[in-house]
Design a protein around this motif. Structure first.
Motif, short mmCIF file in Angstrom:
data_model
loop_
_atom_site.label_atom_id
_atom_site.label_comp_id
_atom_site.label_asym_id
_atom_site.label_seq_id
_atom_site.Cartn_x
_atom_site.Cartn_y
_atom_site.Cartn_z
N TYR A 208 -17.02 -4.27 3.39
CA TYR A 208 -15.69 -4.30 3.25
C TYR A 208 -14.92 -5.51 3.97
O TYR A 208 -15.39 -6.03 5.16
N ASP B 37 -1.49 3.88 4.97
CA ASP B 37 -1.92 4.16 3.46
C ASP B 37 -2.02 5.67 3.35
O ASP B 37 -1.86 6.35 4.44
N HIS C 116 -4.61 7.55 2.64
CA HIS C 116 -5.55 8.21 3.75
C HIS C 116 -5.09 8.47 5.02
O HIS C 116 -5.40 9.71 5.36
N GLN D 29 -8.11 -4.83 -0.64
CA GLN D 29 -6.76 -4.23 -0.64
C GLN D 29 -5.99 -4.67 -1.81
O GLN D 29 -5.45 -4.07 -2.50
N ARG E 177 -16.46 -1.93 -5.06
CA ARG E 177 -15.23 -2.46 -4.80
C ARG E 177 -15.07 -3.93 -5.26
O ARG E 177 -15.52 -4.71 -4.63
N ARG F 188 -12.41 5.18 5.86
CA ARG F 188 -11.42 4.93 4.77
C ARG F 188 -11.82 3.78 3.60
O ARG F 188 -11.52 3.80 2.55
N ASN F 189 -12.94 3.30 4.08
CA ASN F 189 -13.75 2.24 3.19
C ASN F 189 -14.36 3.25 2.08
O ASN F 189 -14.12 2.79 0.84
N ARG G 239 -10.55 -6.83 4.06
CA ARG G 239 -9.39 -6.41 3.65
C ARG G 239 -8.72 -6.82 2.69
O ARG G 239 -7.92 -6.42 2.04
N LYS H 120 -5.69 -3.73 -5.89
CA LYS H 120 -4.75 -2.78 -6.44
C LYS H 120 -3.23 -3.32 -6.95
O LYS H 120 -2.92 -2.89 -8.03
N ASP I 9 0.75 -1.20 0.07
CA ASP I 9 -0.16 0.17 -0.06
C ASP I 9 0.91 1.30 0.07
O ASP I 9 0.28 2.31 -0.60
N1 ARG Z 1 -5.53 0.30 2.41
C1 ARG Z 1 -6.95 -0.12 2.52
C2 ARG Z 1 -7.67 -0.80 1.38
O1 ARG Z 1 -7.05 -0.72 0.22
C3 ARG Z 1 -7.68 1.01 2.84
C4 ARG Z 1 -9.20 0.86 3.64
C5 ARG Z 1 -8.86 0.37 5.00
N2 ARG Z 1 -9.98 0.08 5.68
C6 ARG Z 1 -10.01 -0.68 6.82
N3 ARG Z 1 -11.22 -0.80 7.30
N4 ARG Z 1 -8.79 -1.21 7.49
O2 ARG Z 1 -8.56 -1.31 1.42
#
Ligand code: ARG
Length: 430
Positions: free
Chosen positions: A317, A82, A84, A322, A231, A108-109, A319, A325, A22
């Motif tokens: 969400y 990250d 954010h 992530q 996503r 962040r989500n 992980r 990417k 990240d």
């Molecule tokens: N780096 C994380 C991603 O790409 C950002 C979101 C993180 N959110 C969390 N709940 N840990 O998914």
């Protein structure tokens, strides 16, 4: 220091494992993260969660970060998870407690969703331009060589006359269909997820229409859970788009490799575009097109990668997301590289104007001869048999004049109509 710090130090190995790539990959998201934050705080002010003064201070802080990103001075520090977290940390360090207000009503989500949507939207638009450049080159090569005949094959056996006009033009028109799929991915990306927060919305009266307008999204992803499910879905659409384009370019690259072989000799490249062998002094190899073919083959695996990474994930969400990417970012780079190289090298491809002088291609003209007989009154099946028997007895003599007039054929390529189609699809990226 983590955004989620609660007074204990996370285990270092666990941290490295979960942060993964990240810190490097998120740099590409930085400008979009700032853009998303600007829209978010302007909206927060309208619903009374920031004062005018606080908004001004925060906007100035974000503008400064924006400048650092543009100048290449922005980095995600060791220990920061990250992009954010880095942006919020910088604001808080520089502006004090007002920096801590920026995150109200979001997670962040949804931040990463917004960043990715803006990033993918831009990259898909760039890709569309790259495709359009290749398309233009192919179509002008088709016009330039429209009278140069070449063999057409079925089952890899000599079949019927084709032309370089058809060959180049076929790849141009196929790219139009690929671009439709790119446009579908672009439209999927062009929806605002901001306000979905952790994936279930917020009790603040967020004005999502406002941020949609400011971030120039075509529409909202209305349902906050659908926004979160975006996503994985957006990445899938993007993977299909890359898959479509890669399959076309990979096939073209394969044709070039085949046609450059001495057994074909249909096209060649100037020496400086070929590579040599360490043992065979005569070699001039089409490595550019081989590497292109391999890159295109690998790019097509992105669909499987994204599908497998997201299949059977529950709603909300995770992980796991992530790591998408890690797969999509390099794939976008690779496609960009392929499109640039193809656009660069195509005009250097030399076309053999005398392929059909070789007797091994005489049988290309049997159908032309059958058709001539039919036009002078013979029933098709009788004409077919007569010419077939000539071939069988080794007496066939080709008449090499070719007269194809219907739409899309050797003598009537319809390249203008194909160009119009391209323009129509290209407008979807406006
Ligand atoms: N780096 C994380 C991603 O790409 C950002 C979101 C993180 N959110 C969390 N709940 N840990 O998914």
């Amino acid at each position: 220091m983590k955004l989620w710090d609660k007074g204990f130090e996370p285990n270092k190995l666990v941290e490295q494992f979960t942060v993964g790539q990240d810190r490097a990959l998120d740099l590409a998201l930085a400008p979009y993260d700032v853009e998303g934050s600007m829209a978010h705080i302007r909206m927060l002010k309208t619903i009374g969660l920031l004062t005018e003064d606080e908004l001004c201070i925060l906007l100035d802080g974000l503008k400064q970060i924006q400048k650092e990103i543009a100048d290449g001075r922005f980095e995600i520090e060791e220990g920061i998870e990250d992009v954010h977290s880095e942006v919020e940390k910088l604001l808080t360090e520089r502006l004090g407690s007002v920096g801590k207000k920026i995150h109200a009503g979001r997670s962040r989500n949804d931040q990463v969703l917004v960043d990715l949507k803006l990033f993918y939207r831009q990259r898909l638009k760039d890709m569309a331009e790259g495709i359009k450049n290749v398309f233009d080159t192919l179509l002008s090569l088709s016009e330039q060589h429209k009278d140069v005949l070449m063999p057409g094959y079925t089952h890899m056996q000599v079949a019927m006359p084709s032309s370089f006009g058809l060959w180049f033009g076929a790849y141009a028109e196929t790219l139009v269909d690929d671009l439709r799929i790119v446009a579908a991915a672009y439209e999927t990306a062009n929806q605002n997820p901001l306000g979905s927060a952790a994936g279930y919305g917020s009790s603040f009266p967020l004005n999502r229409k406002m941020t949609t307008l400011w971030l120039q999204f075509h529409t909202l992803h209305y349902n906050v859970c659908a926004a979160q499910m975006g996503r994985g879905k957006t990445e899938r659409a993007l993977a299909y788009a890359l898959n479509a384009v890669a399959s076309t370019i990979g096939k073209l690259a394969m044709d070039v490799c085949l046609f450059m072989s001495q057994n074909f000799g249909f096209v060649s490249l100037p020496d400086e575009f070929t590579t040599g062998s360490s043992i065979m002094p005569h070699k001039k190899n089409p490595d550019v097109f081989e590497v292109m073919r391999s890159k295109c083959n690998r790019l097509q695996s992105l669909v499987s990668e994204v599908s497998l990474m997201t299949t059977n994930l529950p709603m909300g969400y995770q992980r796991d997301l992530q790591l998408l990417k890690d797969a999509t970012f390099p794939a976008l780079e690779e496609m960009d590289e392929v499109l640039r190289m193809l656009h660069f090298i195509l005009p250097h491809l030399r076309v053999n104007r005398h392929i059909l002088d070789d007797k091994r291609y005489d049988y290309l003209f049997t159908v032309e001869d059958v058709n001539r007989r039919v036009l002078s009154g013979e029933p098709f099946r009788e004409a077919y048999r007569a010419v077939g028997m000539q071939v069988q007895r080794g007496e066939y003599q080709p008449n090499k004049s070719v007269c194809h007039t219907h739409e899309g054929s050797i003598g009537n390529l319809c390249n203008e109509q194909i160009r119009l189609k391209m323009e129509n699809v290209f407008q979807r990226f406006a």
